[in-house]
Write an enzyme that holds these catalytic residues in place. Structure first.
Site, mmCIF file in Angstrom:
data_model
loop_
_atom_site.group_PDB
_atom_site.id
_atom_site.type_symbol
_atom_site.label_atom_id
_atom_site.label_comp_id
_atom_site.label_asym_id
_atom_site.label_seq_id
_atom_site.Cartn_x
_atom_site.Cartn_y
_atom_site.Cartn_z
ATOM 1 N N PRO A 125 0.785 -1.240 0.000
ATOM 2 C CA PRO A 125 0.000 0.000 0.000
ATOM 3 C C PRO A 125 0.818 1.292 0.000
ATOM 4 C CG PRO A 125 0.080 -0.902 2.216
ATOM 5 C CD PRO A 125 0.811 -1.889 1.343
ATOM 6 N N GLY A 126 2.138 1.220 -0.126
ATOM 7 C CA GLY A 126 2.911 2.442 -0.300
ATOM 8 C C GLY A 126 3.638 2.941 0.932
ATOM 9 N N LYS A 128 6.529 2.099 2.093
ATOM 10 C CA LYS A 128 7.956 2.353 1.826
ATOM 11 C C LYS A 128 8.130 3.364 0.708
ATOM 12 C CE LYS A 128 9.055 -2.177 3.711
ATOM 13 N NZ LYS A 128 7.641 -2.680 3.757
ATOM 14 N N ASP A 195 10.542 -5.278 -1.993
ATOM 15 C CA ASP A 195 9.886 -5.688 -0.741
ATOM 16 C C ASP A 195 8.880 -6.757 -1.178
ATOM 17 O OD1 ASP A 195 9.230 -5.487 2.008
ATOM 18 O OD2 ASP A 195 7.507 -4.221 1.523
ATOM 19 N N CYS A 253 8.764 -10.119 5.006
ATOM 20 C CA CYS A 253 8.344 -10.199 6.415
ATOM 21 C C CYS A 253 8.084 -11.669 6.740
ATOM 22 C CB CYS A 253 7.121 -9.322 6.683
ATOM 23 S SG CYS A 253 5.684 -9.715 5.692
HETATM 24 C C1 LIG Z 1 4.939 -7.037 0.938
HETATM 25 S S1 LIG Z 1 3.768 -6.260 -0.050
HETATM 26 C C2 LIG Z 1 4.528 -4.696 -0.354
HETATM 27 C C3 LIG Z 1 4.367 -3.706 0.772
HETATM 28 C C4 LIG Z 1 4.864 -2.330 0.378
HETATM 29 N N1 LIG Z 1 6.214 -2.376 -0.091
HETATM 30 C C5 LIG Z 1 4.750 -1.363 1.536
HETATM 31 O O1 LIG Z 1 5.737 -1.137 2.238
HETATM 32 O O2 LIG Z 1 3.654 -0.811 1.722
HETATM 33 C C6 LIG Z 1 3.982 -7.028 -1.591
HETATM 34 C C7 LIG Z 1 3.179 -6.422 -2.703
HETATM 35 O O3 LIG Z 1 3.584 -7.038 -3.923
HETATM 36 C C8 LIG Z 1 2.470 -7.183 -4.751
HETATM 37 N N2 LIG Z 1 2.805 -8.218 -5.757
HETATM 38 C C9 LIG Z 1 2.555 -9.557 -5.696
HETATM 39 N N3 LIG Z 1 3.087 -10.150 -6.777
HETATM 40 C C10 LIG Z 1 3.686 -9.181 -7.507
HETATM 41 C C11 LIG Z 1 4.409 -9.176 -8.735
HETATM 42 N N4 LIG Z 1 4.624 -10.306 -9.415
HETATM 43 N N5 LIG Z 1 4.868 -8.004 -9.202
HETATM 44 C C12 LIG Z 1 4.647 -6.840 -8.525
HETATM 45 N N6 LIG Z 1 3.977 -6.788 -7.361
HETATM 46 C C13 LIG Z 1 3.510 -7.942 -6.862
HETATM 47 C C14 LIG Z 1 1.365 -7.557 -3.796
HETATM 48 O O4 LIG Z 1 0.098 -7.303 -4.378
HETATM 49 C C15 LIG Z 1 1.686 -6.653 -2.616
HETATM 50 O O5 LIG Z 1 1.005 -5.437 -2.740
#
Ligand SMILES: C[S@@+](CC[C@H](N)C(=O)[O-])C[C@H]1O[C@@H](n2cnc3c(N)ncnc32)[C@H](O)[C@@H]1O
Length: 327
Positions: A125-126, A128, A195, A253
């Site tokens: 959700p943004g 970072k 991430d 995580c």
């Molecule tokens: C751990 S969360 C990221 C949290 C974010 N970095 C933050 O700090 O708010 C991982 C994100 O990767 C997305 N995601 C999953 N597979 C993906 C892919 N193949 N390419 C890009 N994003 C992906 C998920 O929908 C999720 O929103």
């Protein structure tokens, strides 16, 4: 609604009981670790230095009953007393963001500076992305990429609420992010944050808030292996998008070595210009990455990666690696 009614026992949805015994040999002070999981995660926030200062925010939140205590990172606080921390005037004005302390660590390892081109490959959700914007004073070009369309709205909402500028949102699979601009020129970044999506073991506590519960998936033995396959593809693409001399930070995580050290090893095995750098952060107690798991040896430098455990740092469990691309 009273805050307490928003919490419930996690065991009903997530069959985690006994699961972490898998890691008893690699988690130091394992009994303390298990005790830490019995306590709920404290409430943390990051003051949005793009819009306000702690000196201005702290008295404003006190009016709503909020009591803030500083954490070892600039702008990070734990708090109590706010019944609806996501529904205060200051929240809507973008003066702070609700973010766990360990989730604030990966951007700190990117050695950020104004003027850089930065990509956050899995951005929603943004938390970072918006922290990177704050750390660069809104003076860097940030690409915030997210695969899932239904998660783009919340990413855009936080970017706008927190007053983030110079950010482009893209909607690609991280592992297939374009390496060229439409006119054929190569597309490279000074900094890459990956991430990665993961099994989220580090988010497990025995008592959780409703929203935290929604993020948890039931753990299955094959989940880590499947995730690891995607993470390995993503890290190669993230590294290929990096300029020479640039830095990639990989974080999850989760505790599973298959999604952590094994992914970093895959990068080292496939890209000879990749090297691991020390990932320590002042004031944060970390544990080194491991060099062996289920009979597989990892590079000795894997000790430079860090593991965050809740009995040493009262926040989500995390793994973070800092990678440099040689010139
Ligand atoms: C751990 S969360 C990221 C949290 C974010 N970095 C933050 O700090 O708010 C991982 C994100 O990767 C997305 N995601 C999953 N597979 C993906 C892919 N193949 N390419 C890009 N994003 C992906 C998920 O929908 C999720 O929103």
């Amino acid at each position: 609604m009273a805050e307490i009614s928003l919490r419930r026992e996690a065991e009903s949805k997530v069959p985690w009981a006994g699961h972490f015994d898998l890691y008893a040999e690699i988690i130091p002070d394992y009994d303390d670790f298990k005790e830490a999981l019995k306590r709920e995660h404290p409430s943390h926030l990051r003051v949005n230095l793009l819009k306000t200062t702690p000196d201005s925010l702290i008295p404003r939140l006190r009016k709503w009953g909020g009591r803030l205590t500083p954490l070892p990172i600039k702008g990070a606080y734990s708090f109590t007393g706010l019944e609806r921390p996501g529904a205060t005037l200051e929240y809507f004005l973008g003066h702070y963001h609700l973010q766990g302390l360990s989730s604030m660590l990966p951007p700190l390892l990117l050695d950020l500076a104004p003027g850089q081109k930065i990509i956050d490959l899995c951005a929603s959700p943004g938390s970072k992305t918006t922290q990177i914007a704050a750390l660069t004073g809104n003076r860097a070009l940030i690409v915030a990429n997210e695969l899932k369309r239904r998660r783009l709205g919340i990413l855009k909402y936080h970017i706008e609420r927190l007053g983030v500028l110079s950010t482009l949102i893209t909607n690609y699979q991280a592992q297939n992010f374009p390496m060229r601009l439409p006119d054929g020129r190569p597309l490279r970044f000074d900094r890459v944050l990956l991430d990665a999506p993961c099994t989220g073991e580090g988010r497990h506590r025995e008592v959780m808030r409703e929203q935290e519960m929604e993020l948890m998936q039931p753990w299955r033995p094959e989940s880590s292996l499947r995730m690891s396959g995607y993470q390995k593809q993503m890290i190669l693409r993230g590294f290929d998008l990096l300029s020479e001399g640039g830095i990639l930070v990989y974080s999850t995580c989760t505790y599973s070595p298959i999604e952590n050290e094994a992914v970093i090893q895959h990068l080292l095995d496939n890209r000879e210009t990749a090297s691991i750098e020390e990932a320590g952060i002042e004031g944060i107690k970390t544990t080194p990455g491991i060099t062996c798991w289920e009979g597989k040896e990892f590079a000795a430098d894997m000790k430079k990666t860090i593991r965050i455990y809740p009995h040493y740092l009262d926040s989500w469990g995390f793994f973070i690696a800092k990678i440099r691309k040689a010139c």
